[in-house]
Design a protein around this motif. Structure first.
Motif, PDB file in Angstrom:
ATOM      1  N   GLY A 170      14.164  38.303  22.284  1.00 54.86           N
ATOM      2  CA  GLY A 170      14.021  39.435  23.373  1.00 54.86           C
ATOM      3  C   GLY A 170      14.864  40.691  23.078  1.00 54.86           C
ATOM      4  N   GLY A 171      14.692  41.608  23.764  1.00 54.61           N
ATOM      5  CA  GLY A 171      15.575  42.653  23.586  1.00 54.61           C
ATOM      6  C   GLY A 171      15.603  43.593  24.614  1.00 54.61           C
ATOM      7  N   LEU A 172      16.070  45.048  24.583  1.00 60.53           N
ATOM      8  CA  LEU A 172      16.184  46.144  25.619  1.00 60.53           C
ATOM      9  C   LEU A 172      15.995  47.320  24.783  1.00 60.53           C
ATOM     10  CD1 LEU A 172      17.072  46.920  28.327  1.00 60.53           C
ATOM     11  CD2 LEU A 172      19.734  47.428  27.377  1.00 60.53           C
ATOM     12  N   LEU A 173      15.050  47.901  25.183  1.00 58.97           N
ATOM     13  CA  LEU A 173      14.482  49.312  24.686  1.00 58.97           C
ATOM     14  C   LEU A 173      15.087  50.356  25.660  1.00 58.97           C
ATOM     15  CD1 LEU A 173      12.614  51.302  23.105  1.00 58.97           C
ATOM     16  CD2 LEU A 173      10.867  50.512  24.804  1.00 58.97           C
ATOM     17  N   ASP A 174      15.775  51.370  24.948  1.00 63.00           N
ATOM     18  CA  ASP A 174      16.201  52.388  25.357  1.00 63.00           C
ATOM     19  C   ASP A 174      15.620  53.614  24.966  1.00 63.00           C
ATOM     20  OD1 ASP A 174      17.885  54.397  26.603  1.00 63.00           O
ATOM     21  OD2 ASP A 174      19.757  54.096  25.239  1.00 63.00           O
ATOM     22  N   GLN A 175      14.889  54.110  25.807  1.00 63.03           N
ATOM     23  CA  GLN A 175      14.008  55.474  25.380  1.00 63.03           C
ATOM     24  C   GLN A 175      15.020  56.599  25.155  1.00 63.03           C
ATOM     25  OE1 GLN A 175      11.277  55.519  24.180  1.00 63.03           O
ATOM     26  NE2 GLN A 175       9.630  54.231  25.279  1.00 63.03           N
ATOM     27  N   ARG A 176      16.421  56.654  26.018  1.00 64.04           N
ATOM     28  CA  ARG A 176      17.033  57.640  25.684  1.00 64.04           C
ATOM     29  C   ARG A 176      17.871  57.696  24.455  1.00 64.04           C
ATOM     30  NH1 ARG A 176      20.347  59.488  31.152  1.00 64.04           N
ATOM     31  NH2 ARG A 176      20.977  61.021  29.819  1.00 64.04           N
TER      32      ARG A 176
END
Length: 425
Positions: A170-176
């Motif tokens: 899994g993961g965490l997407l940071d658009q900033r």
């Protein structure tokens, strides 16, 4: 000294060169170091009307600022929950309000000065096991509580749509967050400083600083007299120039390769949405696509910044664990670069003498923290030091073992955390 033979140096934009300092000059602020810390400081200060001289020992972006992975990663090397436990709620509140400001500054610079540096939005933190995924869920909630609404948790299916690798749960997407060509960003910021009347001197290493009124910064062929001095050399600051800055920090090396150009089809099959990625290991790997469809891959740390004999042998096994489909791929560029590590993993800001400041030790989060640092030093010189002082109150601790043993003891500690990562505990 010229830039190392890196992908960035090979694809840097042409620019008008900067001279070597060969005379005595006067200014309001003398900045020592031509990486992101010095460039951001100089640009904010010249925008505010200060007369600025920036001294660079080699070429603009010679150090970490022109060699890094090109990832725009938010927050600090220690997240805000750790900061609150260690330093209290008030410091955490102030630093938390700045967690995402460095990346915003970069995007503003790119837009305001039309800097062509291949910026692409979106960065992913990738989890290799359930423990790391639990950490990312907590990070998601924490960052949202500090105002980042551009976050998306990725389950195992979702991250497969982002990264074609079987390694991640899994993961965490940071658009900033995002990624870019860091050397071209540095060169673009230097041109903006020139536009505002700032003076940049390359091949002009500071050899001595005589503190007084004014302060005098000497080079091999010239001298700068200034009311304010800012040390911004980080891992490439000569230790003998100001020993107080080297005693509580440690240069560390990281290695990066870029592959030969890939077909557009192959490149997008690896990273279909063109995000940058870093994993959640203590000794993390990081990778992304370049504008010309190469895979850029880096990872690991060499404490004490010794130069490895064989970068390919260090990086290729890491790359193939992530993308076994690239077995046999050729590398076009490989290089090393140093960043400055602190024991707390927090940036070190502070004052050495009257009107003498330093900012260093971003501990792997330099692309964003350095840009924030430039804004804070400009605020401080203009009379508002509250945000700078929130960093300056953080204790700067010596590494265990002193000068002789700090490298091996830190490496032993890192090996313990790396073992925990492999075991998933």
């Amino acid at each position: 000294m010229k830039h190392v033979e890196s992908y960035y140096a090979a694809t840097a934009h042409c620019h008008q060169p900067w001279p070597q300092l060969t005379e005595s000059v006067q200014c309001d602020v003398c900045i020592i170091g031509g990486g992101f810390t010095g460039l951001s400081s100089a640009l904010f200060l010249t925008e505010a009307g200060y007369d600025v001289v920036l001294l660079e020992a080699a070429q603009i972006g010679y150090g970490a600022s022109g060699r890094n992975g090109g990832q725009v990663v938010n927050s600090y090397s220690r997240d805000i929950d750790v900061i609150e436990r260690r330093y209290g709620a008030n410091i955490a509140k102030i630093l938390g309000s700045m967690m995402f400001e460095g990346a915003d500054i970069i995007r503003d610079r790119i837009d305001r000065y039309a800097i062509d540096c291949d910026y692409r939005p979106g960065g992913i933190f990738a989890a290799l096991n359930a423990r790391q995924m639990g950490h990312l869920r907590a990070q998601h909630a924490l960052w949202e509580s500090y105002g980042n609404s551009q976050l998306t948790l990725l389950d195992e299916t979702a991250i497969q749509r982002e990264v074609t690798s079987g390694r991640y749960v899994g993961g965490l997407l940071d658009q900033r967050g995002g990624h870019l060509h860091p050397l071209n960003l540095a060169l673009g910021e230097a041109e903006a400083i020139r536009r505002h009347g700032g003076r940049i001197y390359e091949h002009s290493a500071a050899t001595a600083v005589a503190y007084g009124s004014p302060h005098r910064v000497k080079t091999a062929s010239g001298e700068v007299s200034a009311k304010f001095v800012v040390f911004a050399g980080n891992a490439y600051l000569a230790p003998q120039l100001e020993p107080r800055l080297s005693s509580k920090s440690m240069p560390c090396g990281s290695q990066i390769i870029t592959t030969e150009p890939l077909s557009a089809e192959l490149a997008r099959s690896l990273l279909p949405t063109n995000r940058c990625v870093e994993d959640c290991n203590y000794l993390l790997d990081y990778f992304r696509l370049t504008a010309d469809n190469r895979l850029l891959y880096g990872g690991g740390v060499i404490y004490g910044a010794d130069e490895p004999q064989d970068i390919d042998a260090l990086i290729r096994p890491k790359l193939l664990r992530t993308f076994p489909q690239l077995d046999g791929i050729a590398f076009s560029y490989r290089w090393s670069g140093n960043f400055l590590l602190t024991l707390s993993r927090m940036p070190q800001f502070g004052r050495l003498e009257n009107n003498v400041y330093y900012m260093q030790g971003d501990s792997g989060h330099g692309v964003t923290c350095t840009h924030l640092a430039g804004k804070l030093i400009a605020e401080t010189l203009r009379g508002d030091a509250e945000r700078f002082d929130a960093f300056a109150t953080i204790p700067h601790l010596p590494f265990p073992g002193g000068r002789r043993f700090k490298v091996p003891l830190t490496a032993i500690g890192a090996a313990w955390y790396a073992l925990r990562d492999r075991l998933g505990v």
